[in-house]
Design a protein around this motif. Sequence first.
Motif, PDB file in Angstrom:
ATOM      1  N   GLU A   1       7.767   4.556  49.715  1.00 13.60           N
ATOM      2  CA  GLU A   1       7.978   5.288  51.034  1.00 13.60           C
ATOM      3  C   GLU A   1       9.571   5.966  51.993  1.00 13.60           C
ATOM      4  O   GLU A   1       9.589   6.594  52.580  1.00 13.60           O
TER       5      GLU A   1
ATOM      6  N   GLY B   1       9.568   8.928  51.148  1.00 12.72           N
ATOM      7  CA  GLY B   1       9.239  10.078  52.271  1.00 12.72           C
ATOM      8  C   GLY B   1       8.011  10.398  51.369  1.00 12.72           C
ATOM      9  O   GLY B   1       7.185  10.990  51.986  1.00 12.72           O
ATOM     10  N   PHE B   2       7.310   9.894  50.840  1.00 10.63           N
ATOM     11  CA  PHE B   2       5.909   9.139  49.949  1.00 10.63           C
ATOM     12  C   PHE B   2       5.139   8.141  51.312  1.00 10.63           C
ATOM     13  O   PHE B   2       5.134   7.724  51.193  1.00 10.63           O
ATOM     14  N   SER B   3       3.974   9.069  51.341  1.00 12.85           N
ATOM     15  CA  SER B   3       2.793   8.248  52.412  1.00 12.85           C
ATOM     16  C   SER B   3       1.982   7.795  51.427  1.00 12.85           C
ATOM     17  O   SER B   3       1.490   7.855  49.609  1.00 12.85           O
TER      18      SER B   3
ATOM     19  N   GLU C   1      -4.552   5.939  53.735  1.00 15.21           N
ATOM     20  CA  GLU C   1      -3.579   6.351  54.736  1.00 15.21           C
ATOM     21  C   GLU C   1      -3.881   4.324  55.374  1.00 15.21           C
ATOM     22  O   GLU C   1      -3.259   3.908  55.944  1.00 15.21           O
TER      23      GLU C   1
ATOM     24  N   PRO D   1       2.846  12.631  47.874  1.00 20.83           N
ATOM     25  CA  PRO D   1       4.159  13.044  47.437  1.00 20.83           C
ATOM     26  C   PRO D   1       4.507  13.815  49.249  1.00 20.83           C
ATOM     27  O   PRO D   1       3.882  14.613  49.998  1.00 20.83           O
ATOM     28  N   PRO D   2       5.743  13.826  49.534  1.00 25.28           N
ATOM     29  CA  PRO D   2       6.171  14.945  50.324  1.00 25.28           C
ATOM     30  C   PRO D   2       5.314  15.936  50.602  1.00 25.28           C
ATOM     31  O   PRO D   2       5.408  16.543  49.456  1.00 25.28           O
ATOM     32  N   ALA D   3       5.529  16.787  52.032  1.00 22.73           N
ATOM     33  CA  ALA D   3       5.215  18.652  52.194  1.00 22.73           C
ATOM     34  C   ALA D   3       6.212  18.961  51.018  1.00 22.73           C
ATOM     35  O   ALA D   3       7.808  19.067  50.953  1.00 22.73           O
TER      36      ALA D   3
ATOM     37  N   SER E   1       3.181  17.082  42.777  1.00 18.14           N
ATOM     38  CA  SER E   1       2.632  16.161  42.546  1.00 18.14           C
ATOM     39  C   SER E   1       2.292  15.918  41.118  1.00 18.14           C
ATOM     40  O   SER E   1       2.611  15.425  40.261  1.00 18.14           O
TER      41      SER E   1
ATOM     42  N   TRP F   1      13.883  18.487  45.073  1.00 14.64           N
ATOM     43  CA  TRP F   1      12.717  18.309  46.115  1.00 14.64           C
ATOM     44  C   TRP F   1      13.985  17.514  46.485  1.00 14.64           C
ATOM     45  O   TRP F   1      12.890  16.689  47.582  1.00 14.64           O
ATOM     46  N   ARG F   2      14.563  17.178  46.063  1.00 14.06           N
ATOM     47  CA  ARG F   2      16.188  16.270  47.393  1.00 14.06           C
ATOM     48  C   ARG F   2      16.959  16.076  46.649  1.00 14.06           C
ATOM     49  O   ARG F   2      17.417  16.659  45.583  1.00 14.06           O
TER      50      ARG F   2
END
Length: 386
Positions: free
Chosen positions: A284, A287-289, A293, A307-309, A313, A369-370
């Motif tokens: 989290e 930035g992962f969900s 949910e 994964p984040p937008a 993945s 991505w980061r």
Amino acid sequence: MRGSAYERPNKLFTPGPVNIPNRVSLASIGVCYHHRVQAFAEILGETLEMLKPVFGTVRQVYPIHTTGRGAMEGVINNILTPEDKAIAVCNGSFGAMAAKILERNGIPCVRCFESWEASVDLEELEQLIREQRATAITVVHNDTSNGLVNPIWDIGRLARKYDLMLIVDSVSAAGCMPFRFDEWGVDAVVTASQKGLMSPAGMSFCVLSEKAEQASERITSHDFYIDLKSIRKSLQKNSQTPGSTPVSLVLAVHEAVKMIGEEGLEQVYARHQDLSARTKQALEAMGFSLFPEHCRYRSDSLTVAAPPAGVDSSALVKHMREQYHIQIGKGLGDYADGLIRIAHMGYCYEEDMLQCIAVLEASMADLGWRESAGAGVQAFIKARKG
Ligand code: PLP
């Protein structure tokens, strides 16, 4: 060839198979027993005894020479017939697999809770049981496709109230999370060797209630290979199994359950719970969900996340494997390209998860991505208790 997978095997964070402790690998090749000698019968007997606490039972544990799906099919066919009617809880890939087994074997089956994103609603389930006049229910304890845990303890109450045969797949939970066969009122449970039992794939184990054993005494419609009646007789006669026993797999599981006993079962559960909570916080923080949910009970043996937008993945999983030899799972089915699945299952400790999370962060940075790595590792460390 330098740098080949042969020289640098992948470290596994897949939700089965899992890494195998050296002790287990060595034990599996230590002695070349014939499966009919007394010394091996004693090892098999000890293995089955040591597995009783893993299932939370005082009843006989049965060895079955096949993988998890084979054992589920065998158990279903040994205790149900086409005269039965089963409700199959399908809230994950392996829940749906049980439905397919029932259907393929001509056992009437009512599928329910087919969304992979929803927990079982007990009132709805009770209503369905009443309407359908079912005689059995199949459910997965911990679905490895979505990390959702079904409340076997509550479903067991319904099974007892309506006199249903409750058949549970605990393939990816037994040995990682508590299972209380006797207390929850389960009629059959199955697990396999390559997950919480830290061994190679190919061996499974099940427990049957008295009612399930009685049903298996009457039923002859199952195939020849998995015949629980003949396994039971063989165990009772001389602690052996019908046919050739996969000796090396039994030796592996014997050593693995010994290790579980040495650490202490409650401590093993606490370790899984701790690694699970901290891995979830780390993801989290990156930035992962968490997936799904909304859900009432999440797995302690694996973490499933979107994964984040903008993050692909599948590319991420591939990069981790090819660049760093760290293998995590992709999503399954309709979620194949939208999820990652990271196991903290079996032979897995804090230092392993730190490595996995650091590599996940490094891979996200490698792929652009980061900007910087560290948030996940920091969150994982910060969440340490005590
Ligand atoms: N059930 C669950 C929950 C699983 O995770 C798996 C495998 O991943 C199976 C059943 C099938 O087991 P096997 O692959 O050993 O046949």
